[in-house]
Motif scaffolding. Sequence first.
Motif, mmCIF file in Angstrom:
data_model
loop_
_atom_site.group_PDB
_atom_site.id
_atom_site.type_symbol
_atom_site.label_atom_id
_atom_site.label_comp_id
_atom_site.label_asym_id
_atom_site.label_seq_id
_atom_site.Cartn_x
_atom_site.Cartn_y
_atom_site.Cartn_z
ATOM 1 N N THR A 205 0.832 -1.208 0.000
ATOM 2 C CA THR A 205 0.000 0.000 0.000
ATOM 3 C C THR A 205 0.865 1.256 0.000
ATOM 4 O O THR A 205 0.585 2.223 -0.718
ATOM 5 C CB THR A 205 -0.933 0.003 1.219
ATOM 6 O OG1 THR A 205 -1.781 -1.149 1.165
ATOM 7 C CG2 THR A 205 -1.797 1.255 1.250
ATOM 8 N N GLN A 208 2.106 1.668 -3.414
ATOM 9 C CA GLN A 208 1.028 2.070 -4.315
ATOM 10 C C GLN A 208 0.724 3.555 -4.188
ATOM 11 O O GLN A 208 0.498 4.250 -5.190
ATOM 12 C CB GLN A 208 -0.234 1.245 -4.039
ATOM 13 C CG GLN A 208 -1.450 1.637 -4.834
ATOM 14 C CD GLN A 208 -1.303 1.375 -6.335
ATOM 15 O OE1 GLN A 208 -0.257 0.906 -6.785
ATOM 16 N NE2 GLN A 208 -2.335 1.680 -7.095
ATOM 17 N N LEU A 212 0.804 6.293 -7.161
ATOM 18 C CA LEU A 212 -0.312 7.179 -7.482
ATOM 19 C C LEU A 212 0.094 8.648 -7.389
ATOM 20 O O LEU A 212 -0.376 9.489 -8.171
ATOM 21 C CB LEU A 212 -1.489 6.893 -6.546
ATOM 22 C CG LEU A 212 -2.161 5.521 -6.719
ATOM 23 C CD1 LEU A 212 -3.177 5.293 -5.604
ATOM 24 C CD2 LEU A 212 -2.817 5.410 -8.081
ATOM 25 N N PRO A 217 -0.402 3.904 -12.427
ATOM 26 C CA PRO A 217 -1.406 2.984 -11.875
ATOM 27 C C PRO A 217 -0.862 1.990 -10.868
ATOM 28 O O PRO A 217 -1.608 1.481 -10.033
ATOM 29 C CB PRO A 217 -1.951 2.273 -13.118
ATOM 30 C CG PRO A 217 -0.877 2.403 -14.145
ATOM 31 C CD PRO A 217 -0.207 3.714 -13.874
ATOM 32 N N MET A 220 -2.630 -1.437 -9.723
ATOM 33 C CA MET A 220 -3.862 -1.652 -10.482
ATOM 34 C C MET A 220 -3.629 -2.516 -11.708
ATOM 35 O O MET A 220 -4.541 -3.178 -12.209
ATOM 36 C CB MET A 220 -4.494 -0.318 -10.871
ATOM 37 C CG MET A 220 -5.087 0.421 -9.676
ATOM 38 S SD MET A 220 -6.110 1.825 -10.171
ATOM 39 C CE MET A 220 -4.850 2.967 -10.755
ATOM 40 N N GLY A 221 -2.394 -2.581 -12.178
ATOM 41 C CA GLY A 221 -2.071 -3.453 -13.296
ATOM 42 C C GLY A 221 -2.153 -4.923 -12.951
ATOM 43 O O GLY A 221 -2.187 -5.780 -13.844
ATOM 44 N N ASP A 222 -2.192 -5.240 -11.653
ATOM 45 C CA ASP A 222 -2.315 -6.630 -11.188
ATOM 46 C C ASP A 222 -3.712 -6.922 -10.661
ATOM 47 O O ASP A 222 -3.897 -7.868 -9.890
ATOM 48 C CB ASP A 222 -1.298 -6.911 -10.068
ATOM 49 C CG ASP A 222 0.128 -6.969 -10.593
ATOM 50 O OD1 ASP A 222 0.289 -7.319 -11.770
ATOM 51 O OD2 ASP A 222 1.058 -6.663 -9.822
ATOM 52 N N ALA A 223 -4.707 -6.131 -11.051
ATOM 53 C CA ALA A 223 -6.064 -6.305 -10.525
ATOM 54 C C ALA A 223 -6.545 -7.741 -10.715
ATOM 55 O O ALA A 223 -6.380 -8.327 -11.789
ATOM 56 C CB ALA A 223 -7.015 -5.337 -11.233
#
Length: 251
Positions: A205, A208, A212, A217, A220-223
Amino acid sequence: MSTGHPLTGAIRIPPIFPGGVAVSDLCVYDAEGPDGLAGGSPHLHTASGEGFVVTGGIGEVHTLSHEGAAIHPLAPGEVVYFSPGTVHRLVNRGDLRLVVVMQNAGLPEAGDAVLTFPTEVLEDADAYAAAASLPEGDADLAASAARRRRDLALEGYGQLRAAIRDRGPEAYAEFQRRAARLVRPRVAHWQQMWERTVAAETNRTRDQLASLAEGHPGLMGDATVVRADPVPGPRRFGMCGRLQTWRWPST
């Protein structure tokens, strides 16, 4: 199991449950104890906070903390949570059912809880282990052992409440010190579990947020979506009731 990223082929580790918690569905025991109240075994958690989301029935959670003794009514829609070191006892007044949310997924199952057994049991690690364990494979034997464990914890719970009335907060702090001594041999293992789960999630986190802040992203590329599998077989016997748990992906 880890899987490859669909675009890059890189190894991707399945996420743990949000916040690094664990959830279980709990049907609180309805057998009466020696004091005439139906419910579970009083205990505390040494490193993990716990939350209850009431989904059915009515009851109470009785607590002991440095703020004293308290009774918290439970009914559908109620949410109650408490920090490590709080002794809690669930009382079933009628079909009480909860979703339990545990901090530090994995630690409670690794021995994070300490039951309020009488002092002589708490002071003897072997005696404590024998009193706290339940047999596997035979549901009737496990149910009987769970009731005996509950009743022994209630005996110690009564002693603890009396000691707190007589000697005040020091009696409670003394119980917590005994609990800490009991779990100390397990802590190195807990630290390893925490580092590769909750700490790793916290670090992801942090990274991340840094991504951001730069307009990227990042994660988010590993969603992905993960479905947990229910542990097969009948509900297991927990400290407070019959538990439905789920198998989470390993990290």
